[in-house]
Design a protein around this motif. Structure first.
Motif, mmCIF file in Angstrom:
data_model
loop_
_atom_site.group_PDB
_atom_site.id
_atom_site.type_symbol
_atom_site.label_atom_id
_atom_site.label_comp_id
_atom_site.label_asym_id
_atom_site.label_seq_id
_atom_site.Cartn_x
_atom_site.Cartn_y
_atom_site.Cartn_z
ATOM 1 N N ASP A 212 0.878 -1.165 0.000
ATOM 2 C CA ASP A 212 0.000 0.000 0.000
ATOM 3 C C ASP A 212 0.915 1.213 0.000
ATOM 4 O OD1 ASP A 212 -2.243 1.555 -0.021
ATOM 5 O OD2 ASP A 212 -2.751 1.271 2.093
ATOM 6 N N ASP A 216 2.013 8.019 -3.051
ATOM 7 C CA ASP A 216 1.602 7.532 -4.358
ATOM 8 C C ASP A 216 2.599 6.474 -4.814
ATOM 9 O OD1 ASP A 216 3.786 8.773 -5.831
ATOM 10 O OD2 ASP A 216 2.700 10.661 -5.738
ATOM 11 N N GLU A 313 -5.014 3.374 -0.802
ATOM 12 C CA GLU A 313 -4.715 3.796 -2.166
ATOM 13 C C GLU A 313 -5.895 3.536 -3.088
ATOM 14 O OE1 GLU A 313 -1.673 2.757 -5.851
ATOM 15 O OE2 GLU A 313 -1.659 1.540 -4.046
#
Length: 482
Positions: A212, A216, A313
């Motif tokens: 995860d 980003d 995410e």
């Protein structure tokens, strides 16, 4: 400059609240005009479709909508510029990967929704009741600043091919367990189709089934989805991730890829005959969906052995937010609510006008009529409202939601970082990432040389302090959950 922008945005937000902006929903009963920002190209018949949309929304909620489609590569900067210039807008797309939701919510960019949702967004709340972790994952502190767009949690990445070419070679896709298994096929393609690139979007094979990503997928800092201790690590120092980067390098060196961004054309590259294989989101009905869009039949095989986990995410992957300076937040919430509850409106926006862009095959199945109208339907609303294309089972969405319930849940699902305490370090890291990651993930540099240099610069820029702060926040989040 970034600090100045943040300060000005905060000033704008406070000014809006103090002046009462946000309470005026309509002018003496006149329809409210909402401005909605989204990414994408303006399709054929866009104005015709939006005229129908506005007829409908005017009748339903006494508002009209101006949908402004912005280029993907300049969406964020144009939104910021418009806001700084005082341009009026109401709704926008946000996510962890574009107009970063946690960062911009903390800047005061988005309107708080805790009070609006139960009043004007009851339909949104009902949809998201089926996914309670999703709405929890959006909270900054205890406040909701955007609503998730549902695209299916239990998805993963897949390799997509033109079925006719796979049949031509008699290639058995069931034996594909890693990208190297495709190399013999790619070698044949290079001979028979010298103008065609073997694989595109291969950087999506970036271990999304393992990690995860805290900020980003390019930014250092991940938690393994099955790690109960939620240890924050730098993926660029993880041997497993280095192996993935070596595969990117191998693809590049073998000449299977575009050599750079300037070599990569736009459009649907597989359907246009520019690319043999592309990596994209894979779901349980993806082959039928891709094939129903026309021109060719598609087959696919998963990149990863199991679906991507339900993670923060994924939950923040696509979201809809209201501008903190909107003069019509209630009307904006009513419109968003329609996108989660109104089948006609969602079908009109996503598939166009019945009899012009599609024909009805049954109550929930449609067939495109060959037009060029399309919007990126995965960026807004509740997709389960949409009819399915001919050739796709009518119970598609029910099966997708059922499959999602069985997806693995990441151990850190719901954690959203506060980057404020490490602002300088994050800024340094971001600049270094921009220098290195694109070429590393494209494979145009040797990762065994470039990555150690990259990591050394990250550490000089404050990586260790940033990772320690993230670990501190994760530990506090875990403690509060108990």
């Amino acid at each position: 400059m970034r600090k100045i922008v943040t300060l000005l945005l905060l000033v704008c937000f406070l000014t809006a609240l103090l002046s009462g902006c946000g309470s005026n929903n309509a002018d003496n009963g006149e329809p409210v005009k909402l401005v909605w920002y989204l990414m994408g190209d303006k399709p054929k018949d866009f104005d015709k479709v939006m005229a129908k949309v506005n007829e409908y929304t005017k009748e339903k909620i006494n508002c009209t909508v101006e949908l402004k489609l912005l280029p993907w590569d300049s969406y964020q900067t144009k939104i910021e510029s418009a806001t700084m210039a005082g341009e009026k807008w109401d709704i926008c797309f946000t996510s962890f990967w574009m107009l970063n939701y946690p960062r911009y919510a903390r800047k005061g960019f988005f309107y708080p929704l805790n009070d609006l949702l139960p009043k004007e967004g009851a339909g949104v709340s009902k949809c998201l009741d089926n996914m309670p972790q999703y709405i929890e994952a959006t909270k900054i502190g205890n406040e909701i600043f955007a609503v998730p767009v549902y695209n299916g949690a239990g998805y993963w990445q897949g390799y997509y091919f033109d079925k006719a070419k796979i049949d031509k070679y008699g290639f058995d896709l069931s034996g594909v367990k890693r990208v190297e298994d495709l190399f013999p096929l790619f070698d044949k393609v290079k001979i028979d189709y010298p103008q065609m690139v073997s694989i595109d979007n291969y950087w999506w094979m970036d271990d999304r089934d393992k990690y995860d990503f805290i900020v980003d997928s390019d930014f250092p800092g991940v938690i393994r989805v099955d790690d109960k201790n939620c240890k924050v690590i730098n993926q660029y120092e993880d041997p497993a991730y280095m192996n993935t980067l070596k595969k990117f390098r191998m693809l590049y060196q073998k000449g299977y890829t575009f050599k750079g961004e300037t070599d990569r054309p736009g459009g649907d590259l597989v359907r246009n005959g520019k690319v043999f294989c592309t990596v994209d989101t894979l779901g349980i009905f993806s082959n039928q969906d891709w094939s129903a869009a026309g021109k060719m039949q598609f087959v696919s095989v998963p990149v990863f052995p199991k679906p991507v986990a339900k993670s923060t995410e994924v939950a923040l992957g696509e979201m809809m937010a209201i501008n903190a300076q909107s003069e019509h937040p209630e009307a904006a919430m009513k419109f968003i609510n329609l996108l989660y509850t109104d089948k006609y409106l969602m079908t009109l926006l996503c598939d166009g006008i019945e009899g012009v862009h599609y024909t009805k095959i049954s109550s929930n199945t449609i067939k495109p009529m060959g037009g060029d109208y399309t919007l990126p339907d995965w960026l807004f609303g509740f997709k389960c409202l949409l009819p399915v294309m001919e050739g796709v089972p009518e119970d598609k969405w029910q099966k997708i939601m059922a499959a999602d319930k069985s997806a693995i849940v990441a151990t850190d699902f719901g954690f959203i970082p506060d980057l404020g305490p490490v602002t300088n370090e994050v800024s340094n890291i971001k600049n270094i990432v921009e220098q290195y990651v694109k070429t590393i993930k494209r494979g145009s540099v040797d990762p065994e040389i470039a990555v150690p240099e990259f990591v050394a610069k990250l550490k000089a820029g404050g990586l260790e302090k940033y990772l320690a702060e993230m670990q501190h926040q994760v530990d506090a989040w875990k403690a509060n959950k108990k």
